[in-house]
Design a protein around this motif. Structure first.
Motif: not given
Lengths: 357, 272
Positions: B171-175
């Protein structure tokens, strides 16, 4: 390996325990020792005080077990493994049990007090000359209304239910033969019709009742009516008497043009063993004072003429539960229809339930 | 060699269970479905089922209501599960959601009768806010509401577990790569929690197909499902053959649903 062994041992232990308790259970479902009577009855369908009195008078110990539907009782007796001495099937079920050779004929010479019974309720089509059964209670199918919103004269006949002003106001008992039955009566047909065309017409008439039908429910109907969820219902007299006891605004009407007359009779199933106790009990229950006490406790109508005379005036003269002779003459007893016809009734009834939205 | 016999031994309890309580009953149902009222072998029950509009309508009805219940349950459960997984004392909150499943279904149904009846709490509230008493019992709304209430824990649990398994770094990567919240949800979170959703749908949709007690108690028999028909055939008409036939159709329907919602191994899916 050790863990596995203990696991297997555990399973073996559980099996032994289960076998033991099954054995124990089986022996309690009908004691087969001498001084007992095994009564297989509907739930809460005899005054417990009478059982105590019977035990004191005769010295027999009474084991009561209960069932909640004729079909469940039938299956259990048919399967065997029980030793019930007496049971209480309804009219059509007596016919069915008789046909399946599950009943022992009564020895009338050992019965005292059979003459106390009202001749109108003996010798019925399901058991000619009462060869197998002694009437226990009888009742009717009828309309229950709430006097807060319905006037008595508005619902005296089955056809009154179809009035548009009763939109979404009627609750029906979830019972195939009763619901199709009152539709048949309203068309002047027999409640035991086997003619598919007439049955279809009765269903078509019921479909026209759909807008007025609020719900099709079972036992809950008592609670709903007591709590004023609906002002009208079609249900049995026994249920009605319970509702009225809890809500004085409710009243019960048996349409004069006809309705169902039902019986619950005492019979001796083929599993019976204690004949002395059986006849002692039958004679005990035929005694007017005992039958009257039972009728007052249960609230159903007694077929015992002398017992009825002993009941308080308010019960004895209650036209709701002891209808006039003219109405009684129009009542019809269900006969045991062929499985094929019952299937047809049931399919039509399911369709009716599906159509009512 | 030894370990092989060991494994066989371990299989005994499970194998017995499977044989006695899964295979034998199903085999009996299939067997009965080919018997008519006179206990003769026949295909009539199936012919009746597929020729009569009533049973087909009932099947569609059952599927439709099961679908509505499943969708309603999912709409409530997914956000709830997501919220739960972000809470501090999540195990406690989860326990509170599971708690109602310890109470007997019949009791819960009766409780709802009290809440929805004319003089019930719900109508008292409606009267209080000036709307006035409404007919709540015996409506499609109340039936779906109560069924949804009963099924919610079975949907939340698998979804909660799959959200728990989610690696926060994705999720962090996506953001970090510039995706909006919606895109992150659609492209990352949703696909990765899909197995949980599928498991939940299975455990809600399938039992919902054959609900029969609620249809009478809460639905007042205004909703008729296949469960009602089975009950009637076994208890009233004593036509066990027809009842079994409907049972077989339900079992087949369930297998089909399992296949559709089952995990497909060939696609590989998202790496964990």
């Amino acid at each position: 390996m050790k863990r596995l062994l203990s696991l297997l041992l555990g399973i073996a232990a559980i099996c032994v325990l289960l076998a033991f308790s099954a054995n124990k259970l089986q022996s309690t479902s009908g004691d087969s020792s001498a001084k007992v009577l095994n009564l297989y009855n509907w739930g809460d369908y005899i005054d417990p005080a009478l059982i105590t009195k019977f035990q004191k008078e005769t010295g027999y110990h009474v084991n009561v077990e209960t069932f909640d539907s004729n079909e469940a009782m039938f299956t259990k007796i048919k399967q065997g493994g029980t030793s019930y001495d007496l049971t209480v099937p309804s009219d059509y079920m007596i016919e069915k049990m008789r046909a399946a050779h599950l009943l022992k004929p009564l020895d009338k010479s050992r019965l005292t007090g059979f003459a106390n019974l009202d001749a109108r309720f003996t010798n019925q089509s399901f058991d000619p000359h009462n060869r197998y059964s002694v009437p226990y209670f009888w009742g009717t199918l009828g309309i229950i209304y709430n006097d807060q919103s319905i006037k008595p004269e508005e619902v005296q006949h089955w056809n009154d239910l179809w009035q548009p002003k009763f939109k979404n106001k009627i609750m029906l008992i979830d019972s195939t033969r009763d619901v199709l039955g009152f539709s048949l009566v309203s068309m002047n047909q027999s409640m035991n019709t086997t003619n598919p065309a007439i049955l279809k017409a009765a269903q078509a008439k019921l479909n026209r009742l759909s807008p007025n039908v609020k719900a099709v429910v079972a036992d809950e109907i008592k609670m709903y009516m007591t709590e004023n969820e609906a002002p009208l219902a079609v249900d049995w007299s026994g249920e009605a008497s319970e509702m009225i006891a809890n809500n004085p605004h409710l009243h019960y009407v048996v349409p004069t043009e006809g309705s169902n007359l039902w019986f619950d009779n005492l019979v001796i199933p083929k599993t019976a063993k204690h004949y002395k106790a059986i006849y002692a009990f039958l004679n005990f229950m035929l005694k007017p004072e005992n039958a009257a006490q039972n009728a007052e406790y249960i609230g159903y109508a007694t077929p015992n003429k002398k017992a009825k005379a002993l009941l308080p005036k308010s019960i004895r003269n209650d036209k709701q539960f002891y209808p006039s002779d003219r109405t009684i003459a129009n009542l019809q007893v269900y006969s045991d229809l062929s499985p094929h016809t019952i299937g047809l009734y049931n399919d039509l009834y399911l369709e009716f339930k599906m159509n009512h939205h | 060699m030894k370990s092989k016999t060991n494994n066989l031994f371990y299989f005994i309890p499970y194998g017995l269970w499977l044989l006695l309580f899964v295979m034998a009953p199903v085999a009996l149902i299939v067997y009965h479905s080919f018997l008519n009222l006179n206990q003769h072998f026949t295909l009539d029950n199936y012919i009746t089922y597929f020729k009569s509009g009533t049973y087909l309508m009932m099947t569609l009805n059952s599927l439709w209501y099961a679908l509505l219940i499943t969708v309603a349950t999912l709409l409530i459960s997914y956000p709830t599960a997501y919220l739960l997984s972000n809470l501090k004392h999540k195990q406690l909150w989860l326990l509170l959601i599971i708690l109602p499943t310890w109470i007997n279904l019949l009791l819960k149904a009766y409780a709802f009768i009290g809440i929805f009846s004319q003089s019930g709490v719900a109508n008292q509230f409606l009267t209080f806010i000036g709307i006035g008493p409404q007919q709540l019992l015996f409506t499609n709304f109340s039936f779906i509401f109560v069924a949804t209430y009963i099924q919610i824990p079975f949907m939340i649990l698998p979804i909660f577990n799959s959200i728990e398994d989610l690696n926060q770094s994705y999720i962090n990567a996506s953001h970090d790569l510039g995706a909006t919240s919606w895109q992150t949800f659609r492209k990352v979170i949703w696909p990765m929690t899909l197995p949980g959703v599928k498991a939940g749908v299975q455990s809600v949709f399938i039992p919902s197909l054959s609900l029969f007690m609620l249809t009478r108690l809460i639905g007042g028999n205004k909703v008729i499902t296949l469960g009602t028909a089975i009950e009637e055939h076994f208890l009233i008409t004593m036509n066990w053959g027809m009842g079994s036939t409907i049972g077989v159709v339900l079992i087949v329907a369930m297998v089909v649903i399992m296949i559709f919602t089952g995990e497909s191994k060939t696609r590989g899916g998202v790496p964990k």
